[in-house]
Design a protein around this motif. Structure first.
Motif, short mmCIF file in Angstrom:
data_model
loop_
_atom_site.label_atom_id
_atom_site.label_comp_id
_atom_site.label_asym_id
_atom_site.label_seq_id
_atom_site.Cartn_x
_atom_site.Cartn_y
_atom_site.Cartn_z
N ILE A 1 -6.58 13.73 -1.67
CA ILE A 1 -7.45 13.05 -0.73
C ILE A 1 -8.20 11.91 -1.41
N GLN A 2 -8.64 12.17 -2.64
CA GLN A 2 -9.43 11.18 -3.36
C GLN A 2 -8.63 9.93 -3.70
N GLY A 3 -7.33 10.00 -3.62
CA GLY A 3 -6.49 8.87 -3.96
C GLY A 3 -6.40 7.80 -2.89
N TYR A 4 -6.99 8.05 -1.72
CA TYR A 4 -6.86 7.13 -0.61
C TYR A 4 -8.18 6.46 -0.25
N ASP A 5 -8.09 5.19 0.11
CA ASP A 5 -9.27 4.40 0.43
C ASP A 5 -9.53 4.29 1.93
N TYR A 6 -8.48 4.37 2.71
CA TYR A 6 -8.60 4.13 4.15
C TYR A 6 -8.01 5.31 4.92
N TYR B 1 0.82 -1.20 0.00
CA TYR B 1 0.00 0.00 0.00
C TYR B 1 0.86 1.27 0.00
N THR B 2 0.41 2.27 -0.70
CA THR B 2 0.94 3.62 -0.56
C THR B 2 0.25 4.28 0.62
N MET B 3 1.03 4.99 1.42
CA MET B 3 0.46 5.62 2.61
C MET B 3 0.79 7.11 2.62
N GLY B 4 -0.03 7.85 3.37
CA GLY B 4 0.19 9.28 3.40
C GLY B 4 -0.27 9.92 4.70
N TRP B 5 0.17 11.14 4.91
CA TRP B 5 -0.25 11.97 6.03
C TRP B 5 -0.96 13.22 5.48
N CYS C 1 -3.58 9.75 9.08
CA CYS C 1 -2.86 8.89 8.15
C CYS C 1 -3.88 8.22 7.22
N ALA C 2 -3.41 7.85 6.05
CA ALA C 2 -4.27 7.27 5.03
C ALA C 2 -3.49 6.20 4.25
N ALA C 3 -4.24 5.31 3.61
CA ALA C 3 -3.60 4.24 2.85
C ALA C 3 -4.43 3.89 1.63
N PHE D 1 -2.71 17.93 2.11
CA PHE D 1 -1.66 16.93 1.99
C PHE D 1 -0.42 17.37 2.76
N VAL D 2 0.24 16.39 3.39
CA VAL D 2 1.49 16.64 4.09
C VAL D 2 2.63 15.84 3.46
#
Length: 124
Positions: A108-113, A31-35, A95-97, A46-47
């Motif tokens: 934001i739309q790129g994340y599912d979780y 998974y790609t993850m983000g803050w 956090c998001a994944a 986005f961070v």
């Protein structure tokens, strides 16, 4: 996938904090993850983002050189090291994944979780 962010708190300007994000319910090695962060009265922004391999990383301009995103040795974890904190960094950090991407994702739309977030407050 359930995400839980923690590590926030109150810190003086110029100080540091390390946020952690732990995933459960499914292995997220690929998974790609983000803050992301959201300050009162403002939109979520986005961070930073990192791919599962760490091969692609991206940062918002406002945090470049101060924040570092990383994956843990246990791939279900992610970190955000925040140095030289400023009052404008005050926000709830989430956090998001997402799966299926080979690139860091800034939208934001790129994340599912999504996790519920942890509060970071920087005093001047």
């Amino acid at each position: 996938v359930q995400l839980q962010a923690f590590g926030g708190g109150l810190v003086q300007a110029g100080g540091s904090l390390r946020l952690s994000c732990v995933a459960s319910g499914r292995t997220i090695n690929s998974y790609t993850m983000g803050w992301f962060r959201q300050a009162p009265g403002k939109e979520r922004e986005f961070v930073a983002s990192i791919t599962w391999s760490g091969g692609d990383i991206d940062y918002a301009d406002s945090v470049k050189g101060r924040f570092t995103i990383s994956r843990g040795n246990v791939k279900n974890t992610m970190y955000l090291q925040m140095n030289s904190l400023k009052p404008e960094d005050t926000a709830v950090y989430h956090c998001a994944a997402t799966r299926g991407s080979s690139y860091a994702i800034k939208t934001i739309q790129g994340y599912d979780y999504w996790g519920q977030g942890t509060q970071v407050t920087v005093s001047s």
